[in-house]
Design a protein around this motif. Structure first.
Motif, PDB file in Angstrom:
ATOM      1  N   LYS A  17       0.862  -1.175   0.000  1.00 14.18           N
ATOM      2  CA  LYS A  17       0.000   0.000   0.000  1.00 14.18           C
ATOM      3  C   LYS A  17       0.901   1.228   0.000  1.00 14.18           C
ATOM      4  CE  LYS A  17      -4.039  -1.946   2.297  1.00 14.18           C
ATOM      5  NZ  LYS A  17      -4.922  -1.878   3.474  1.00 14.18           N
ATOM      6  N   TRP A  82      -2.142   5.635  -0.444  1.00 15.30           N
ATOM      7  CA  TRP A  82      -3.270   4.721  -0.243  1.00 15.30           C
ATOM      8  C   TRP A  82      -4.390   5.364   0.561  1.00 15.30           C
ATOM      9  CZ3 TRP A  82      -5.325   0.054  -1.497  1.00 15.30           C
ATOM     10  CH2 TRP A  82      -6.308  -0.447  -0.652  1.00 15.30           C
ATOM     11  N   TYR A  86      -7.820   5.756  -1.368  1.00 18.88           N
ATOM     12  CA  TYR A  86      -8.841   4.775  -1.007  1.00 18.88           C
ATOM     13  C   TYR A  86     -10.022   5.436  -0.291  1.00 18.88           C
ATOM     14  CZ  TYR A  86     -11.154   0.621   0.734  1.00 18.88           C
ATOM     15  OH  TYR A  86     -12.098  -0.347   1.000  1.00 18.88           O
ATOM     16  N   TYR A  90     -13.593   4.841  -1.625  1.00 17.94           N
ATOM     17  CA  TYR A  90     -14.575   4.216  -0.730  1.00 17.94           C
ATOM     18  C   TYR A  90     -15.887   4.998  -0.739  1.00 17.94           C
ATOM     19  CZ  TYR A  90     -16.685   2.634   3.671  1.00 17.94           C
ATOM     20  OH  TYR A  90     -17.547   2.153   4.622  1.00 17.94           O
ATOM     21  N   PRO A 133      -6.567   0.280  -5.150  1.00 23.10           N
ATOM     22  CA  PRO A 133      -7.524   0.885  -4.218  1.00 23.10           C
ATOM     23  C   PRO A 133      -8.952   0.948  -4.753  1.00 23.10           C
ATOM     24  CG  PRO A 133      -5.992   2.529  -5.056  1.00 23.10           C
ATOM     25  CD  PRO A 133      -5.460   1.200  -5.456  1.00 23.10           C
TER      26      PRO A 133
END
Length: 664
Positions: A17, A82, A86, A90, A133
């Motif tokens: 990551k 990351w 991410y 998300y 990701p």
């Protein structure tokens, strides 16, 4: 619990990551320089867009006009560390997202507006910083699958668009990133939306040029538009900030291609600057045109303070656009700049460069600094400086940013003032006389000053478009003109004032460091004869290197801090040194059944640093360890009224590909 340095398993094995890119690491600086140079050479001799257009069949219009309503997500400048990348992915992947009482849902379309990977495009970096990701956030979707379209930014162009084309523009087999299908076959695209709306993505890289095949493509698309249609235009750079050179091609695009069809651009979306900023202009009929920068998809934060852009003139008619909102606010942005005084702590490996440079100066330039004694005990100074540095490092680990910044300032001031007070006048005179009378020393001096002047550059802001009103506005213009002159005016067309000042600071620091190092070495190993002993040489080298690592890095941080907060320059360099993960943003657009477009600018002030594995089938693989991500509206939703259409438009269609693991 999953931390940012853990490993995750993808289809290709173990992939780390990634952290935020360390832009000031010596190795990264060299790589970036080579990649930028290669992209300039490649771009001046071969345009990948033209090559791609010649090798493949023409890209079709992507038709979504049969939808009653449509949700569109927009994100730009992603693919960095990351945590930040991410966190945004998300939020984009969630089926429903409630923001300040407004219920939104995942976009039927996801638009990536440029710079999908950092520091430079390659197959490996796309996999690590973008694909992994986004696949983890949204592993799978159900029909009808959401589509993803991407524009290349300058970082995507660093390999001549090879990796971008491989990832986003392959037609066979059908391409996917997680649950998003990738239907485009060019670096540009046109989407026909419901209710007389269009979304056009133009690739203006390579000196802001729109190539011939791309112009022909959009000319064919424009033939399908009807009078009164409204256009959302996506570009990788904000030409209303960067100026006339970037505006020229887009003015031609709007005036010669869209305007004759009666279509009008009412919304411009872009990234490149890693913050949120919206300007608006009210037209004579009461409607508004919006210019939105939303480059907060995962890359390091850019400042919002600097040049005052409260009012700008833009477009062929010089319309006045006023600033409506920005994120983060300027007070926060200015406060964050103080972190540059922690430059040696935040950029540990950068200290190798000034350390080596100071050592080279110490031995290459002629001097006899060992003859001048230190009036104070040398070990007292070093114990004090070392204690302050260790305290600053400890407080930084404890996340006490204000206190650690204060300690860093005290360390810097104590080190410099103590050394200057200790340095005798005759030592300065002796060194300067040798420096200006020996040819080899003069060559070194010119090379050093030239290097710092080369680093000192003006920010790419079009000052002529900024409107200054009132007494304070005129005063700001005068101050801004003066500060830009320090960067722009050059002695002998090479040496600018800011670069000379920066170089002088380092030369003075190098002189102080060399003097102390040689005095300490003489104290420990005795005065050198015709040639210094091994012990003397090693002791002086180590001390000079440590001094250069600490003080040389601090001078760089102070230079960036003063350049941005006082003179409004080096915004990119100052904030890339900080690698701030927080203050991310993306847009969620809703085109409802009545044809009204609503824009939700969503901000994430604090990005999670810890993630927990999720075992829910089909959902995101990692969730925030401390609960949900706190999203908020940067400003109230922006509404643009429905288009007034006066003619038919013959639809084209797109064939929806099935996944390999999906029944036909």
């Amino acid at each position: 619990m999953v931390r940012a340095k853990d490993l995750i398993r993808g289809e290709g094995g173990h992939t780390s990551k990634p952290e935020m890119v360390h832009w000031y690491d010596p190795g990264q600086l060299v790589k970036t320089g080579i990649q930028v140079l290669a992209s300039i050479i490649w771009g001046s001799r071969a345009d990948a867009r033209i090559i791609l257009a010649g090798l493949r069949e023409e890209q079709e219009l992507f038709d979504y006009s049969d939808r009653r309503e449509l949700w569109i997500d927009y994100v730009a400048d992603l693919g960095d560390g990351w945590n930040a990348t991410y966190a945004v992915a998300y939020c984009l992947a969630q089926e429903r997202l409630s923001v300040d009482g407004h219920e939104t849902r995942r976009g039927d379309l996801l638009i990536m507006g440029g710079d999908e990977v950092y520091p430079a495009a390659s197959r490996e970096e796309y996999e690590r910083r973008l694909v992994t990701p986004y696949e983890a956030a949204f592993p799978r979707s159900e029909p009808p699958h959401p589509h993803l379209f991407a524009l290349p930014g300058n970082h995507d162009w660093y390999d001549g668009l090879v990796s971008f084309t491989r990832l986003f523009c392959q037609k066979t087999p059908p391409r996917w990133i997680g649950g998003w299908q990738l239907p485009q076959t060019r670096s540009y695209f046109a989407l026909k939306l419901p209710h007389g709306w269009w979304l056009l993505g133009a690739d203006i890289q390579l000196e802001a040029d729109i190539d011939g095949p791309q112009l022909e493509y959009f000319q064919a698309i424009a033939q399908q538009m009807a009078p009164g249609d409204r256009v959302i235009l996506c570009t990788p750079k904000p030409d209303w900030i960067y100026g006339a050179k970037h505006t020229m091609n887009l003015d031609y695009f709007e005036q010669k291609i869209l305007a004759p069809r009666g279509a009008r651009v009412v919304l411009r979306l872009t990234g490149d600057l890693h913050h949120y900023r919206r300007h608006e202009h009210e037209t004579t009929d009461g409607s508004k045109t919006h210019l939105i920068i939303a480059g907060g998809g995962g890359a390091f934060l850019h400042p919002t303070h600097g040049p005052n852009v409260d009012r700008i003139c833009y477009g062929p008619d010089g319309a006045c656009f006023r600033l409506a909102a920005e994120f983060p606010d300027r007070k926060t942005s200015r406060r964050l700049t103080w972190r540059n005084l922690q430059f040696p702590i935040r950029n540990l490996r950068f200290g190798i460069l000034p350390g080596v440079a100071y050592v080279a100066l110490s031995w290459a330039m002629p001097h006899q600094l060992y003859r001048f004694e230190l009036p104070w005990e040398w070990h007292t100074f070093w114990i004090m400086a070392t204690a302050l540095v260790l305290a600053s490092l400890l407080l930084e680990r404890l996340k006490s940013t204000f206190v650690s910044t204060l300690v860093a300032i005290l360390t810097f001031v104590a080190a410099v003032l103590t050394s200057i007070l200790s340095l005798r006048l005759e030592a300065v005179k002796d060194s300067l006389c040798r420096l200006i009378t020996i040819p080899s020393a003069l060559v070194w001096l010119v090379m050093i000053v030239f290097t710092f002047c080369l680093f000192t550059r003006q920010d790419d802001v079009n000052e002529s478009c900024i409107i200054h009103t009132g007494v304070f506005g005129k005063m700001r213009r005068i101050c801004r003109t003066f500060s830009r002159g320090l960067w722009k005016w050059k002695l002998l067309r090479v040496f600018n004032v800011a670069g000379l000042a920066h170089a002088s600071g380092h030369l003075l620091a190098a002189l102080i460091g060399a003097w102390m190092a040689h005095r300490v070495s003489a104290h420990l190993c005795g005065l050198p004869g015709q040639s210094p002993s091994v012990g003397y040489f090693l002791t002086a080298t180590v001390i000079t290197f440590l001094w250069g690592w600490a003080i040389g890095s601090w001078i760089m941080g102070v230079y960036l801090f003063l350049s941005l907060n006082i003179f409004g320059q080096h915004a990119n360099e100052a904030f890339s040194a900080l690698r701030i993960e927080d203050y991310k943003n993306f847009l969620r657009l809703h085109l409802d059944a009545s044809g009204r477009l609503t824009i939700y600018p969503i901000g994430i002030e604090k990005v999670p640093r810890k993630w927990a594995s999720s075992h829910q089938g089909g959902g995101s693989r990692y969730v925030p360890f401390d609960g949900k991500i706190e999203c908020h509206l940067i400003e109230n939703p922006i509404e643009i009224r429905a288009a007034q259409r006066n003619g038919p438009c013959r639809p084209w269609t797109i064939r929806h590909e099935a996944r390999d693991d999906e029944a036909p």
